[in-house]
Write an enzyme that holds these catalytic residues in place. Structure first.
Site, mmCIF file in Angstrom:
data_model
loop_
_atom_site.group_PDB
_atom_site.id
_atom_site.type_symbol
_atom_site.label_atom_id
_atom_site.label_comp_id
_atom_site.label_asym_id
_atom_site.label_seq_id
_atom_site.Cartn_x
_atom_site.Cartn_y
_atom_site.Cartn_z
ATOM 1 N N CYS A 30 0.727 -1.432 -0.146
ATOM 2 C CA CYS A 30 -0.184 -0.519 0.022
ATOM 3 C C CYS A 30 1.037 1.221 -0.158
ATOM 4 C CB CYS A 30 -1.321 -0.160 0.843
ATOM 5 S SG CYS A 30 -2.210 1.645 1.370
ATOM 6 N N CYS A 33 0.166 3.804 2.691
ATOM 7 C CA CYS A 33 0.839 2.535 4.062
ATOM 8 C C CYS A 33 2.065 3.224 4.583
ATOM 9 C CB CYS A 33 0.101 1.968 4.443
ATOM 10 S SG CYS A 33 -0.970 0.852 4.252
#
Length: 101
Positions: A30, A33
């Protein structure tokens, strides 16, 4: 310090914690993230009275499902075993600070 939380210890380490806990639900693939990680690191250096940890949703899908995580990164503020606040993709340490104040 940023901890890693697992399904089998989540109850003890997070829900039964005597301190409030910020939990970042994330995954290595991600990109958002990865952007949040240095923000968490910076926040963790100055945070007092709160534990900070991460849950990898790929490794702990049961926890993600239990807490209704539909987008990552999602940060939960858990106090006395209850989710007090939920924030999707915070970008600044101040957003994390706002969650715990």
């Amino acid at each position: 310090m940023i901890e890693t939380f697992k399904t089998n210890t989540f109850q003890q380490e997070v829900l039964n914690s005597s301190e409030p806990v910020l939990v970042d639900f994330w995954a290595p693939w991600c990109s958002h993230c990865r952007v949040l990680n240095p923000v968490l690191e910076e926040f963790a250096q100055d945070a007092e009275g709160v534990r900070i940890g991460k849950v990898n949703v790929d490794e702990e899908p049961e926890l993600a499902k239990q807490y209704g995580i539909m987008s990552i990164p999602t940060v939960l503020y858990i106090k006395d075993g209850n989710v007090v606040e939920k924030k999707i993709a915070p970008k600044e340490p101040e957003e994390l600070e706002d969650m715990i104040s």
